[in-house]
Design a protein around this motif. Structure first.
Motif, short mmCIF file in Angstrom:
data_model
loop_
_atom_site.label_atom_id
_atom_site.label_comp_id
_atom_site.label_asym_id
_atom_site.label_seq_id
_atom_site.Cartn_x
_atom_site.Cartn_y
_atom_site.Cartn_z
N SER A 157 2.72 4.80 -7.15
CA SER A 157 2.15 3.48 -7.47
C SER A 157 2.83 2.95 -8.72
O SER A 157 3.18 3.71 -9.62
CB SER A 157 0.65 3.58 -7.74
OG SER A 157 -0.04 4.10 -6.65
N SER A 187 4.07 -4.34 -10.25
CA SER A 187 5.20 -5.22 -9.99
C SER A 187 4.94 -6.58 -10.63
O SER A 187 4.01 -7.28 -10.22
CB SER A 187 5.42 -5.40 -8.48
OG SER A 187 6.31 -6.49 -8.24
N ARG A 245 5.48 -9.35 -8.07
CA ARG A 245 4.42 -9.57 -7.08
C ARG A 245 3.06 -9.79 -7.75
O ARG A 245 2.08 -10.04 -7.07
CB ARG A 245 4.35 -8.38 -6.13
CG ARG A 245 5.56 -8.28 -5.21
CD ARG A 245 5.48 -7.07 -4.28
NE ARG A 245 6.56 -7.10 -3.31
CZ ARG A 245 7.79 -6.68 -3.55
NH1 ARG A 245 8.10 -6.17 -4.73
NH2 ARG A 245 8.73 -6.75 -2.62
N THR A 272 -0.28 -4.36 -8.19
CA THR A 272 0.13 -2.95 -8.08
C THR A 272 0.63 -2.67 -6.67
O THR A 272 0.03 -3.10 -5.69
CB THR A 272 -1.06 -2.03 -8.41
OG1 THR A 272 -1.54 -2.34 -9.73
CG2 THR A 272 -0.65 -0.58 -8.36
N VAL A 273 1.74 -1.96 -6.58
CA VAL A 273 2.30 -1.56 -5.29
C VAL A 273 2.03 -0.07 -5.08
O VAL A 273 2.32 0.74 -5.96
CB VAL A 273 3.81 -1.83 -5.23
CG1 VAL A 273 4.38 -1.39 -3.89
CG2 VAL A 273 4.10 -3.32 -5.47
N LYS A 302 0.25 -3.69 -1.20
CA LYS A 302 0.24 -4.44 -2.45
C LYS A 302 -1.17 -4.91 -2.78
O LYS A 302 -1.85 -5.51 -1.95
CB LYS A 302 1.18 -5.65 -2.33
CG LYS A 302 2.64 -5.25 -2.14
CD LYS A 302 3.53 -6.43 -1.82
CE LYS A 302 3.43 -6.87 -0.35
NZ LYS A 302 4.00 -5.89 0.58
#
Lengths: 149, 246
Positions: free
Chosen positions: B80, B83, B86, B89-90, B104
């Motif tokens: 994790s 980003s 984005r 959190t990815v 995501k």
């Protein structure tokens, strides 16, 4: 005008008489110690250490020992600063304080840290003896074991 | 015409419930009391809390699952990271058949609003008592300067610089504490966001089981009395997380 002056003189005389009769200052005893424990439903519970009430004092001692055993954090107000209570001596009725020796900066990332706290100093073995303060005249606060949120 | 319930009756009922629960806790030697569960946020208790059944509890779910008991369905989080591109959190998820996919989770205004609403919900469900909050406020007043208390009363927070580490802390009501220090240019930068609650907290909220100002008192005393342990015990949030409360 003369009546005002008379009143002022009378007042001064009364004050002077009172000063002559004043007894020397008797040192006031320190306030009794107490322990506030942060509580969900009550804000805080207060345990008082009044030598005139040995039963209450005995209960307070049991509570303090139990709290330390359960992982509560106790802080004593000493010389205007909060100090962590490491242990409790029920026989002498004294808190044994802990002096932290590491600042938060030593827990930061290595590239951010300013350097070792005691660089060059010989390492001490064992924990230094803690300062003792009497339970009966110390104001303390207890906090339950804490969870990171 | 329907007669509305009198507010005093509702508050009095909750007060009696809290007193009763507290008495039960005190008889068991739990001096800090016991929490009131709410319907929308599970309780997350400190592992040493003696009433283990309270952990994960919600007020309406008799079979509430433990918050920290993962369901073993074969999926696992491999990695994790946050980003910036984005805005969230990815998570890389490995499926039971071995293939991996990305999930995501945005950390934007909606997430922050959810935190806020859920925290409000804890208050709305009478987990805390206003009189108890008043007592906690009086306790805080006895611990800080008049200026600090003035700021806390009117703006919900105050600053204090540690004499030991020279880190400046922004203590906030119902939000994690910010640790600040000057950078090379002299501007204050956030070095960590410290989140900690005595006994426990309600998952997905900024609410601890104690009244909001008691949480602030705990942060303050820990910082003053054992700053190292304060940093060790607290969760450290990142600035972009909704949980950071920024």
């Amino acid at each position: 005008m003369s009546s005002i002056i008379t009143t002022v003189h009378e007042r001064r005389n009364r004050i002077a008489s009172a000063a002559a009769l004043a007894v020397p200052d008797v040192p006031t005893p320190p306030p009794p110690g107490c322990l506030d424990v942060l509580n969900v439903g009550a804000g805080h519970l207060t345990f008082r250490f009044d030598k005139a009430d040995p039963e209450q004092t005995a209960k307070a001692k049991r509570v303090i020992a139990d709290m330390l055993k359960r992982g509560y954090m106790l802080f004593a107000l000493v010389d205007g600063e909060q100090k962590r209570i490491r242990k409790f001596d029920p026989d002498r009725e004294e808190y044994i304080l802990e002096e932290p020796d590491v600042t938060p900066e030593t827990t930061l990332a290595a590239d951010d840290a300013p350097g070792p706290v005691n660089s060059g100093a010989p390492a001490r073995r064992g924990r230094p003896p803690g300062r003792r303060v009497p339970m009966s005249t110390t104001k303390a606060t207890g906090i339950g074991p804490s969870a990171g949120g | 015409m329907t007669q509305l319930a009198q507010p005093n009756t509702v508050n009095e009922s909750w007060r009696r419930l809290r007193v009763a629960i507290n008495e039960i806790a005190a008889e068991a030697g739990e001096w800090a009391g016991a929490p009131i569960p709410v319907s929308h946020a599970a309780l997350v208790m400190e592992p040493r809390y003696p009433f283990a059944g309270v952990n994960g509890l919600k007020s309406e779910a008799a079979d509430a699952a433990q918050v920290h008991d993962p369901v073993d369905d074969g999926y696992r989080i491999v990695n994790s990271w946050y980003s910036y591109h984005r805005g969230g959190t990815v998570h890389v998820i490995e499926h039971p058949d071995g293939h991996r996919s990305a999930w995501k989770v945005p950390e934007r205004a909606g997430e922050r609003l959810r935190f806020w609403i859920d925290t409000l919900g804890v208050a709305a469900q009478h987990a805390w008592d206003a009189e108890v909050e008043d007592r906690a406020t009086e306790k805080l007043k006895s611990l800080v300067s008049a200026q600090a208390f003035h700021c806390y009363t009117l703006a919900g927070g105050f600053l204090e610089t540690s004499k030991r580490s020279r880190v400046t802390y922004l203590f906030r009501k119902l939000r994690p504490t910010l640790a600040l220090r000057p950078d090379r240019s002299g501007s204050m930068e956030v070095i960590s966001i410290l989140c900690l609650h005595p006994l426990g907290f309600y998952a997905g909220t900024w609410a601890g089981v104690m009244t909001p100002t008691d949480d602030v008192v705990a942060h303050l005393l820990l910082m003053r009395g054992d700053e190292r342990r304060y940093w060790a015990k607290a969760n450290h949030h990142e600035m972009w997380m909704a949980s950071a409360g920024i």
